[in-house]
Write a protein that holds these residues in place. Structure first.
Motif, PDB file in Angstrom:
ATOM      1  N   LYS A  53     -14.236  -2.328  12.793  1.00 30.63           N
ATOM      2  CA  LYS A  53     -14.319  -0.836  13.015  1.00 30.63           C
ATOM      3  C   LYS A  53     -13.784  -0.141  11.734  1.00 30.63           C
ATOM      4  CE  LYS A  53     -12.960   2.622  16.156  1.00 30.63           C
ATOM      5  NZ  LYS A  53     -12.368   2.943  17.447  1.00 30.63           N
ATOM      6  N   LEU A  54     -12.523  -0.567  11.408  1.00 33.61           N
ATOM      7  CA  LEU A  54     -11.818  -0.014  10.028  1.00 33.61           C
ATOM      8  C   LEU A  54     -12.862   0.157   9.097  1.00 33.61           C
ATOM      9  CD1 LEU A  54      -9.406   1.434   8.468  1.00 33.61           C
ATOM     10  CD2 LEU A  54      -8.530  -0.872   8.319  1.00 33.61           C
ATOM     11  N   VAL A  55     -13.475  -1.098   8.651  1.00 34.68           N
ATOM     12  CA  VAL A  55     -14.057  -1.323   7.533  1.00 34.68           C
ATOM     13  C   VAL A  55     -15.217  -0.492   7.405  1.00 34.68           C
ATOM     14  CG1 VAL A  55     -15.319  -3.122   5.961  1.00 34.68           C
ATOM     15  CG2 VAL A  55     -12.721  -3.535   6.813  1.00 34.68           C
ATOM     16  N   ILE A  56     -16.227  -0.536   8.589  1.00 34.52           N
ATOM     17  CA  ILE A  56     -17.334  -0.050   8.637  1.00 34.52           C
ATOM     18  C   ILE A  56     -17.111   1.571   8.287  1.00 34.52           C
ATOM     19  CG2 ILE A  56     -19.191   0.625  10.031  1.00 34.52           C
ATOM     20  CD1 ILE A  56     -19.659  -2.281   9.092  1.00 34.52           C
ATOM     21  N   SER A  57     -16.114   2.119   8.974  1.00 31.71           N
ATOM     22  CA  SER A  57     -15.852   3.325   8.837  1.00 31.71           C
ATOM     23  C   SER A  57     -15.638   3.812   7.357  1.00 31.71           C
ATOM     24  CB  SER A  57     -14.857   3.991   9.731  1.00 31.71           C
ATOM     25  OG  SER A  57     -14.371   5.257   9.269  1.00 31.71           O
ATOM     26  N   PHE A  58     -14.934   3.258   6.885  1.00 32.13           N
ATOM     27  CA  PHE A  58     -14.374   3.139   5.265  1.00 32.13           C
ATOM     28  C   PHE A  58     -15.831   2.994   4.390  1.00 32.13           C
ATOM     29  CE2 PHE A  58     -12.566   1.487   1.311  1.00 32.13           C
ATOM     30  CZ  PHE A  58     -12.005   2.561   1.018  1.00 32.13           C
ATOM     31  N   LEU A  59     -16.255   2.318   4.404  1.00 31.28           N
ATOM     32  CA  LEU A  59     -17.395   1.873   3.643  1.00 31.28           C
ATOM     33  C   LEU A  59     -18.586   2.756   3.736  1.00 31.28           C
ATOM     34  CD1 LEU A  59     -17.514  -1.999   3.359  1.00 31.28           C
ATOM     35  CD2 LEU A  59     -16.206  -0.188   1.640  1.00 31.28           C
ATOM     36  N   GLN A  60     -18.755   3.231   4.828  1.00 36.78           N
ATOM     37  CA  GLN A  60     -20.028   4.030   5.089  1.00 36.78           C
ATOM     38  C   GLN A  60     -20.436   5.184   3.921  1.00 36.78           C
ATOM     39  OE1 GLN A  60     -22.261   3.546   7.468  1.00 36.78           O
ATOM     40  NE2 GLN A  60     -23.493   5.236   6.751  1.00 36.78           N
ATOM     41  N   VAL A  95      -0.748  -4.783  10.391  1.00 36.75           N
ATOM     42  CA  VAL A  95       0.548  -4.250  10.567  1.00 36.75           C
ATOM     43  C   VAL A  95       0.822  -3.980  11.729  1.00 36.75           C
ATOM     44  CG1 VAL A  95       2.531  -2.743   9.815  1.00 36.75           C
ATOM     45  CG2 VAL A  95       0.610  -3.340   8.212  1.00 36.75           C
ATOM     46  N   GLY A  96       1.408  -4.959  12.565  1.00 35.58           N
ATOM     47  CA  GLY A  96       1.375  -4.713  14.120  1.00 35.58           C
ATOM     48  C   GLY A  96       0.099  -4.928  14.760  1.00 35.58           C
ATOM     49  N   ASP A  97      -0.175  -3.975  15.308  1.00 35.32           N
ATOM     50  CA  ASP A  97      -1.657  -3.871  15.997  1.00 35.32           C
ATOM     51  C   ASP A  97      -2.641  -3.064  15.144  1.00 35.32           C
ATOM     52  OD1 ASP A  97      -0.702  -5.694  18.178  1.00 35.32           O
ATOM     53  OD2 ASP A  97      -0.218  -3.923  19.293  1.00 35.32           O
ATOM     54  N   VAL A  98      -2.209  -2.563  13.936  1.00 35.95           N
ATOM     55  CA  VAL A  98      -2.950  -1.527  13.289  1.00 35.95           C
ATOM     56  C   VAL A  98      -3.405  -2.238  11.993  1.00 35.95           C
ATOM     57  CG1 VAL A  98      -2.740   0.690  12.146  1.00 35.95           C
ATOM     58  CG2 VAL A  98      -1.509   0.287  14.121  1.00 35.95           C
ATOM     59  N   ALA A  99      -4.757  -2.044  11.805  1.00 34.87           N
ATOM     60  CA  ALA A  99      -5.729  -2.641  10.618  1.00 34.87           C
ATOM     61  C   ALA A  99      -5.351  -1.688   9.539  1.00 34.87           C
ATOM     62  CB  ALA A  99      -6.889  -2.929  10.835  1.00 34.87           C
ATOM     63  N   GLU A 100      -4.933  -2.226   8.113  1.00 35.57           N
ATOM     64  CA  GLU A 100      -4.696  -1.239   7.402  1.00 35.57           C
ATOM     65  C   GLU A 100      -5.483  -1.903   5.840  1.00 35.57           C
ATOM     66  OE1 GLU A 100      -0.513  -0.730   6.325  1.00 35.57           O
ATOM     67  OE2 GLU A 100      -0.140   0.578   7.753  1.00 35.57           O
ATOM     68  N   LEU A 101      -6.018  -0.993   5.137  1.00 37.03           N
ATOM     69  CA  LEU A 101      -6.616  -1.352   3.941  1.00 37.03           C
ATOM     70  C   LEU A 101      -5.733  -1.533   2.758  1.00 37.03           C
ATOM     71  CD1 LEU A 101      -9.759   1.253   4.267  1.00 37.03           C
ATOM     72  CD2 LEU A 101      -9.990  -1.580   4.126  1.00 37.03           C
ATOM     73  N   MET A 102      -5.704  -2.631   2.003  1.00 39.05           N
ATOM     74  CA  MET A 102      -5.301  -2.869   0.900  1.00 39.05           C
ATOM     75  C   MET A 102      -5.980  -2.402  -0.451  1.00 39.05           C
ATOM     76  SD  MET A 102      -3.399  -6.634   1.503  1.00 39.05           S
ATOM     77  CE  MET A 102      -4.806  -7.346   2.047  1.00 39.05           C
TER      78      MET A 102
END
Length: 213
Positions: A53-60, A95-102
């Protein structure tokens, strides 16, 4: 209801019984309807869903760039598919339950063109950025007419600014100005070269984060 598009032996679109017909990447396909699954997702599945979900939103916003300049799409995997897969596996941490972009591991483009040599970015007054790089015209498959593009991302605003073809490789410098809404904001910065024919690009270079002035 299904619609037959090429006669009784041709492809069709829609649902017939337990199968669905569709045209995907220029090919007629038939697939079975997935069975309902009442089991709750595993922890690993939940992690993957969060990353996806994070990656799809970021790369759109950069999807059109990656459709041209990320790897080599073949078979059932498009360039956009490859970009999503790479980012999930290489550029996301939990980071815990949160996905973060590097951000330093994110690639906007991925290709075989020779990239930058010692490229730098410096903030300038009025939301400007000055970009400079060294001449590497004797390296690899370089051409003086290769074009540099710049990708800016502000996490606070969840917004991209894309500057395409801002300078030819042999110019060695470029300048750009972001909208007033970015004043004082921290942005992440990437650059890449593509050739004049728009058939080849380099791996994008991550220039780090900088705060506009």
């Amino acid at each position: 209801m299904a619609r037959i598009t090429k006669g009784i032996l041709g492809g069709f679109s829609g649902k017939v019984g337990t199968v669905v017909g569709a045209n995907w990447r220029g090919q007629d396909i038939i697939r079975s309807i997935p069975k309902p699954n009442s089991r709750p997702p595993s922890e690993r599945q939940l992690v993957q869903q969060t990353k996806f979900k994070l990656v799809i939103s970021f790369l759109q916003p950069v999807k059109s760039i990656q459709a041209k300049y990320f790897g080599s799409g073949s078979g059932s995997r498009s360039r956009v598919n490859l970009a999503v897969s790479y980012t999930i596996s290489e550029a996301v941490q939990m980071v815990g339950d949160v996905a973060e972009l590097m951000y330093n591991k994110v690639l906007i483009t991925k290709g075989d063109l020779t990239g930058f040599q010692n490229v730098t970015a410096t903030p300038q007054a009025g939301n400007g950025i000055s970009l400079n790089w060294e001449d590497n015209s004797a390296q690899g498959n370089v051409d003086a007419t290769d074009l540099a593009s710049v990708i800016c991302y502000c996490e606070e605003l969840e917004s991209f600014e894309i500057f395409e073809s801002v300078a030819e490789r042999n110019v060695l410098t470029a300048g750009l100005t972001l909208p007033a809404t970015y004043a004082g904001k921290e942005i992440q910065l990437w650059m890449f070269f593509h050739n004049a024919k728009k058939t080849l690009a380099c791996n994008s270079a991550y220039l780090g984060s900088l705060t506009l002035i």
